[in-house]
Every structure is written in structure tokens, then in C-alpha cells.
Scaffold this active site. Structure first.
Site, mmCIF file in Angstrom:
data_model
loop_
_atom_site.group_PDB
_atom_site.id
_atom_site.type_symbol
_atom_site.label_atom_id
_atom_site.label_comp_id
_atom_site.label_asym_id
_atom_site.label_seq_id
_atom_site.Cartn_x
_atom_site.Cartn_y
_atom_site.Cartn_z
ATOM 1 C CG HIS A 155 -1.979 0.912 1.365
ATOM 2 N ND1 HIS A 155 -1.844 2.246 1.072
ATOM 3 C CD2 HIS A 155 -3.261 0.738 1.752
ATOM 4 C CE1 HIS A 155 -3.006 2.842 1.281
ATOM 5 N NE2 HIS A 155 -3.884 1.947 1.695
ATOM 6 C CD GLU A 260 -3.408 0.823 -1.885
ATOM 7 O OE1 GLU A 260 -3.774 -0.290 -1.516
ATOM 8 O OE2 GLU A 260 -4.060 1.853 -1.651
HETATM 9 O O1 LIG Z 1 -7.340 3.985 6.620
HETATM 10 P P1 LIG Z 1 -6.795 2.672 6.114
HETATM 11 O O2 LIG Z 1 -7.416 1.475 6.786
HETATM 12 O O3 LIG Z 1 -5.298 2.618 6.167
HETATM 13 O O4 LIG Z 1 -7.216 2.584 4.578
HETATM 14 C C1 LIG Z 1 -6.834 3.579 3.706
HETATM 15 C C2 LIG Z 1 -7.372 3.340 2.292
HETATM 16 O O5 LIG Z 1 -6.695 2.236 1.742
HETATM 17 C C3 LIG Z 1 -6.984 2.027 0.360
HETATM 18 O O6 LIG Z 1 -6.239 0.930 -0.083
HETATM 19 C C4 LIG Z 1 -8.435 1.750 0.172
HETATM 20 O O7 LIG Z 1 -8.729 1.588 -1.213
HETATM 21 C C5 LIG Z 1 -9.263 2.890 0.757
HETATM 22 O O8 LIG Z 1 -10.644 2.582 0.662
HETATM 23 C C6 LIG Z 1 -8.866 3.117 2.208
HETATM 24 O O9 LIG Z 1 -9.577 4.225 2.721
#
Ligand SMILES: O=P(O)(O)OC[C@H]1O[C@@H](O)[C@H](O)[C@@H](O)[C@@H]1O
Length: 285
Positions: A155, A260
């Protein structure tokens, strides 16, 4: 001749700082196997890390490269994005070579993971930094007797000067799940000019992507190449959703774009003893 790299501390947590002899560097936390920083040789920091992020055991860091496993987002019964990003990983090796620096980290199932996800697994995260490139490889082995399915993502939060100066190339023709509109669409144009509140899962991403930044003081071309991952997520929360994130300053949605390497649409099935490997290769052109 290779030289072992000792453990150091970053924001109070165990970390490995990889320094290649050519000046490139990267930092990875044992907490979450979380890559926090990448500075290519002669370049500047490529990842965004929120100044409001918690650096606390059991909590994900906001920024860098969280490892998403075994569930993506809220697509299942587990905590959002799974547990790997909040667990302590083990250091397998870290060393400086003649023209690079490498580290390998490992996460295996324990009593807590088996309570929520009853499978024996071994994840290995390998990093190699050299010159203008960072390679991040994630491998998963099924160590149990039964098959299991998982989704996963690297990510990556890329630092950008301003959202208005950023674009992504290489997505034309691809189908994607628009998570904001909750509808399946197709990318018609070659250049994606990200606006706030963008949350897309592009499918069957085979060609490298290019993150471009063009501003008065910026000119950057970062190539993002995936192997073993089927999908690519492009995410930016926009002003309103960013204001609702407790660990990101309100205006900072302009300062990052997540691209990602992921496998979400068709989760990976591993039979007993089988392995899967995925890679994200980043090169500053
Ligand atoms: O706040 P988190 O759990 O780290 O997620 C962040 C984002 O991560 C992304 O990968 C998702 O597509 C989003 O929907 C999400 O809001």
C-alpha cells in the site's frame, strides 16, 4: 564483500536502515514490516509518512508501505486491511553489498492470528535498494494442511509536491472498481489526473505505471512495475475524507498519492505447501 547492518531505532521502534554504497537508502520497521523511507541515489524522499502517524505497537503506521494481508479493506471479517501491518515481524537478514543493500523480514502465524484466521503461513518481505531503484518482494507460503485464500497489497504512499501537479500513466483501457461511486468502469484516457476522493481498484495491470509530477519546481518520473500482483489500487482521500482521518493533517491529502500493487478481485488460493510471490519494482527515471 557484504557487511551486516545492525538494528537501529526509528520513532522508538526497531528499524533497519539500508544504505547502498551508491548513496541510495531505505528504512524498514520491524513493526508491520513497514517500509518508511526510500531515498534514491542523488534523489529525495519518495514516500509520504504522516507527521500525525502513531508509531505504536499494534497500530498501523500512516504512510510508507503498509503490507496488507490477508484481507483487503473491509472485504471480509478481519480488521481493515488485515493484521500484517500491525504485527511485529522478525529480521531474517540485513546487509550492505558491493552495489546494494538488502533486508529480509518474516511474519508467521501465532496464537493471535490463528484466533481470527485459522491458517499456518509464512510471509517474507525482501527489500533491495540500489541506485535509483527499490525492489519490494512479498512471498507467502502455506505451512498448514489446508488450502487458504488471501488478498494482499503493498500500500505505497508516494510523496507528491501537490496533487494538482501529479498524474498517472499506463492505465488506459483497464477496467476498474470505482469504490467511491460503487460501480465498475473502464479507464478511457491515458492520463489519470487525480482529484481528491479517488478510490479505484484497476484490474489486470500488466504494464508498468508512471507517476509523473510536473510543477514550477518539480519534474519527476517514477516507474512502478508489478509482478505477481493482478490489481493496482489508486487512492487519495480528498479533503473531506482526509479531515476524518485522525492520523493525517487535514491539508495533507494534497501531499500523497497511493498506488498499490495488489491482488484483490481474485484472491490467491494456496494449497498446503504452496507459495506465491509478488513484487513491486520502483525506479526513479
Ligand atoms: O485507513 P486505512 O485502513 O489505512 O485505509 C486507507 C485506504 O486504503 C486504500 O487501499 C483503500 O482503497 C481505501 O478505501 C482506504 O480508505
Amino acid at each position: 564483500m557484504s557487511k551486516p547492518i545492525p538494528l537501529s531505532r526509528h520513532q522508538g521502534l526497531d528499524a533497519i536502515k539500508l544504505e547502498s554504497p551508491d548513496g541510495a537508502s531505505a528504512t524498514v520497521l520491524l513493526h508491520g514490516g513497514h517500509v518508511l523511507s526510500w531515498v534514491p541515489a542523488g534523489g529525495v524522499e519518495q514516500f509520504y509518512v504522516s507527521p500525525d502517524s502513531a508509531f505504536a505497537l499494534g497500530q498501523p503506521v500512516r504512510g510508507g508501505v503498509p503490507v496488507i494481508f490477508p484481507q483487503f479493506s473491509a472485504r471480509g471479517p478481519l480488521q481493515r486491511h488485515g493484521f500484517a501491518r500491525s504485527k511485529p515481524w522478525q529480521l531474517v537478514m540485513a546487509e550492505q553489498g558491493a552495489d546494494d543493500a538488502l533486508a529480509v523480514l518474516r511474519l508467521t502465524d501465532d496464537a493471535a492470528t490463528r484466533m481470527v484466521w485459522p491458517h499456518a503461513f509464512e510471509l517474507e518481505l525482501s527489500l533491495r535498494v540500489s541506485g535509483r531503484s527499490l525492489q519490494i518482494e512479498l512471498a507467502c507460503e502455506n505451512k498448514g494442511e489446508q488450502a487458504f485464500d488471501f488478498s494482499t497489497a503493498l500500500h505505497s504512499y508516494f510523496a507528491i509536491n501537490d496533487l494538482d501537479e501529479a498524474s498517472v500513466q499506463g492505465l488506459a483501457g483497464l477496467h476498474y472498481w470505482d469504490a467511491v461511486a460503487a460501480v465498475e468502469k473502464q479507464q478511457r484516457v491515458e492520463l489519470l489526473l487525480p482529484t481528491g476522493d479517488l478510490d479505484r481498484i484497476y484490474h489486470q495491470v500488466k504494464e508498468p505505471l508512471l507517476l509523473r509530477e510536473q510543477g514550477i519546481s518539480t519534474e519527476r518520473r517514477l516507474q512502478i512495475q508489478h509482478q505477481g500482483f493482478d490489481d493496482a489500487v489508486v487512492w487519495n482521500p480528498g479533503a473531506e475524507k482526509c479531515a476524518a482521518l485522525a492520523d493525517v493533517p487535514d491539508a495533507d491529502y494534497r501531499k500523497f498519492l497511493c498506488i498499490e500493487a495488489a491482488t484483490i478481485e481474485h484472491p490467491i488460493r494456496l494449497q498446503a505447501g504452496e507459495s506465491w510471490v509478488g513484487r513491486q519494482d520502483l525506479t526513479l527515471l
